[in-house]
Design an enzyme around this catalytic site. Structure first.
Site, PDB file in Angstrom:
ATOM      1  N   ASP A  63      41.483  -6.010  40.821  1.00 34.82           N
ATOM      2  CA  ASP A  63      40.035  -6.196  40.960  1.00 34.82           C
ATOM      3  C   ASP A  63      39.632  -7.648  41.230  1.00 34.82           C
ATOM      4  OD1 ASP A  63      40.267  -3.589  39.980  1.00 34.82           O
ATOM      5  OD2 ASP A  63      39.688  -4.154  37.958  1.00 34.82           O
ATOM      6  N   GLU A 121      33.977   3.386  43.127  1.00 32.86           N
ATOM      7  CA  GLU A 121      33.808   2.204  42.275  1.00 32.86           C
ATOM      8  C   GLU A 121      33.977   0.965  43.142  1.00 32.86           C
ATOM      9  OE1 GLU A 121      36.934   3.114  39.584  1.00 32.86           O
ATOM     10  OE2 GLU A 121      38.513   2.327  40.878  1.00 32.86           O
TER      11      GLU A 121
END
Length: 649
Positions: free
Chosen positions: A57, A227
């Protein structure tokens, strides 16, 4: 953090490109990427992954003269209790900054610290994060914000609780990204569980504003959203990116939308990053960074090495983004390069008793017997290039490809090898420690001199080039091994007096590049215009849709395996061929005329020898060239050489 970099003067942009330290007069150097300079590689030339360790991420900021990457620490939930950061002035050498944020400094966070989002404003550095992975509105957690006086922290909780602690519009409060528009308005994009929201941030960056209709949370969920929201701006357009699919599954990928407004609507245009079964799985949750003063952009993301089965074994990587003339994005390719310029060999796995080390920007092997080093890849058809230097006359070393079962014996494996040795070049196959030569060729100066070695393995066709990339030194066929990993190996041939000692290098490797045989060809004199087919006619066009219309498999020539043929990716079995001087794609037939017309001799570029030109096999002296957007096969004058020269992507 400046994702949409303020406009720079021409002089400043020039300084950036050569790496000169510059700061605009009166500018706050923390908010301006004014001292960052970097070349424009197509990927992390010093190798992906870019840093050691499991991280995911990543979000990117540019502070002062450094690029900063803030990732999730990719461990089990209970161990995700801190965040590290990495900084670099050149996107090659990265400095680790441990524990820039720790739950000890966030009273309400317990675990699952996710997806840091950095931003700078008014003298303060902010880091937004998700914590506790809440599953409903009765659980406590969500999106928080921490603040620091320096990019490396330490970051401390800014408000004593979550900034967003509830589900709104079905969006789990995770995976936030913060974007500051040209007018100074800050937005946060976030969401999980298939829903995405955008909110406004007030100037204090620690409270939420409202939209003109009085609402706080605006749903902007695009098609197939899962997401990982990310926003950037280029050419007046707003680009929203997101991840779709399951984060541990083969379908995890990145898609994007474009809009005229920071709040949408965002309609999915295409997928731009997906797993590659030859390179890595689980590629996703990305960010984007623009090199200041240029139109050079990179996607920074995480991916899972092929041999890793633990879902949290994710690593950081980056690759170049290319835009079409209309602003749409071409699919991002995960490339496999390593020039060892970062002084390490992250991602390489070693076998046997060789002593592998990175020295002076190269990979070296010293050994008393032999050893193997592999990239975690699984190519079948491939083009593999590297600089190889045989350091001692009693050794044999080179490239290993389609490797399986590494570690057999002292340096054995199942697969092929292309080696330099005291007697020249040898292409062979290995079955454990037993080596079987398939073909040999003499090579002047095989020992002590650096040679560029290229392997083309397409099906059973195996070609090896040395220095001269236009004509193979060895060309043969063998079908023993269909796919596998790729790497380098070194073997000591003798223990007699005078042989290389255990501490002395046997071989040196540098500038490694491994890729499939699928290419796009850009016209050298017409940037962003590619060889493609439309209604069977060969053309050179910009903004090709679908993208596969401009992708070609480079395969052994149908009429001569030492030459090449270009097979359409989206219409397998059809080939680029000439018909009476015009160029078409047609289905393969078995007649000799078709095979000849669909075969090309790839030669150094007529206008730039570092590029490529294609001479017709059936019409020697005539070349593939573009004219008025169409492709022809013609003799080429000096003035027309750029029309017959192409850059391979």
């Amino acid at each position: 953090m400046v994702r949409t970099i303020r406009k720079l003067s021409v002089a400043l942009a020039a300084a950036l490109l050569v790496g000169l330290p510059t700061t605009p007069a009166g500018a706050d150097h923390h908010a301006t990427a004014a001292t960052v300079g970097t070349p424009a590689p197509s990927t992390a030339e010093a190798g992906n992954p870019i840093v050691e360790g499991w991280y995911a991420d990543p979000d990117v900021a540019i502070y002062g003269n450094r690029f900063w990457i803030y990732p999730t620490t990719s461990r089990s939930y209970s161990e995700q209790t801190f965040m590290d950061a990495f900084s670099s002035t050149d996107m090659v050498h990265w400095t680790k900054h441990p524990k820039v944020l720790d739950i000890a400094d966030v009273s309400w966070a317990e675990y699952a610290l996710w997806a840091p989002a950095p931003v700078f404003r008014d003298g303060k550095y902010y880091l937004y994060f998700a914590a506790n992975d809440i599953q409903n509105n009765s659980e406590f957690g969500g999106i928080g914000v921490a603040v620091a006086d320096r990019p490396e922290g330490p970051y401390k909780d800014a408000i004593g609780g979550p900034l967003i602690s509830q589900f709104h519009n079905g969006a789990q409060p995770i995976d936030q990204d913060v974007f500051i528009d040209d007018d100074g308005q800050a937005y946060m994009y976030y969401g999980g569980w298939g829903h995405a929201n955008v909110v406004k941030l007030n100037p204090d960056m620690t409270s939420l504003g409202s939209f003109s209709d009085g609402s706080t949370y605006k749903e902007i969920t695009p098609e197939n959203y899962t997401e990982g929201s990310f926003m950037f701006k280029r050419g007046g357009k707003y680009y929203m990116m997101w991840s779709e699919g399951g984060w541990t599954g083969p379908d995890y990928s990145v898609s994007y939308a474009m809009s005229d407004s920071p709040t949408g609507p965002f309609k999915k245009i295409d997928r731009v990053l997906a797993q590659d079964p030859a390179v890595a799985r689980g590629s996703g949750h990305n960010s984007v960074v623009n090199v200041p003063g240029t139109d050079i952009w990179y996607m920074v993301y995480h991916r899972r090495p092929l041999s890793e089965t633990d879902g949290n074994h994710r690593a950081l990587a980056y690759d170049r983004i290319h835009f079409n003339e209309d602003g749409t994005i071409r699919p991002v390719t995960m490339k496999v390069n390593d020039n060892f310029g970062d002084g390490n060999a992250v991602g390489w796995r070693t076998y046997g008793d060789a002593d592998w080390a990175t020295k002076h920007g190269a990979y070296t092997a010293a050994s008393s017997s032999g050893g193997l080093a592999l990239q975690d890849t699984n190519f079948s058809d491939l083009i593999y290039e590297a600089d190889v230097t045989l350091k001692h006359g009693r050794s044999e070393s080179g490239l290993a490809f389609r490797v399986t079962q590494p570690g057999t014996g002292t340096g054995g494996f199942q697969g092929y090898y292309a080696d330099l040795g005291p007697d020249g070049l040898v292409l062979g196959k290995s079955t454990g420690d037993e080596r079987t030569p398939l073909a040999k060729a003499p090579l002047k100066g095989a020992v002590g001199k650096s040679h560029r070695v290229k392997v083309e393995a397409i099906g059973s066709s195996l070609k090896v080039y040395v220095d001269d990339m236009a004509k193979p030194k060895i060309s043969t066929t063998d079908s023993s091994f269909a796919s596998g990993a790729n790497g380098v190996h070194a073997t000591r041939l003798s223990s007699k007096a005078g042989a290389a000692g255990p501490s002395k290098p046997l071989a040196r490797f540098d500038n490694i590049s491994i890729r499939s045989n699928v290419f796009s060809f850009e016209a050298a004199d017409a940037p962003n215009r590619f060889i493609r087919h439309a209604w069977s006619r060969g053309r050179v066009d910009p903004d090709v849709t679908p993208y596969a219309d401009m992708q070609w498999k480079v395969v052994p020539g149908l009429a001569d395996p030492s030459a090449v043929s270009l097979e359409s990716v989206n219409f397998p079995g059809t080939f680029l061929r000439q018909r009476d001087g015009e160029v078409w794609i047609d289905a393969r037939t078995d007649d000799a005329g078709f095979r000849s017309d669909a075969t090309w001799r790839r030669v150094p570029g007529l206008s730039d020898r570092s590029l490529a030109s294609f001479e017709s096999y059936s019409s020697p002296g005539h070349y593939l060239r573009h004219r008025d957007a169409l492709l022809y096969v013609e003799s080429v004058s000096a003035a027309d050489r750029p029309d017959a020269t192409f850059r391979a992507w």
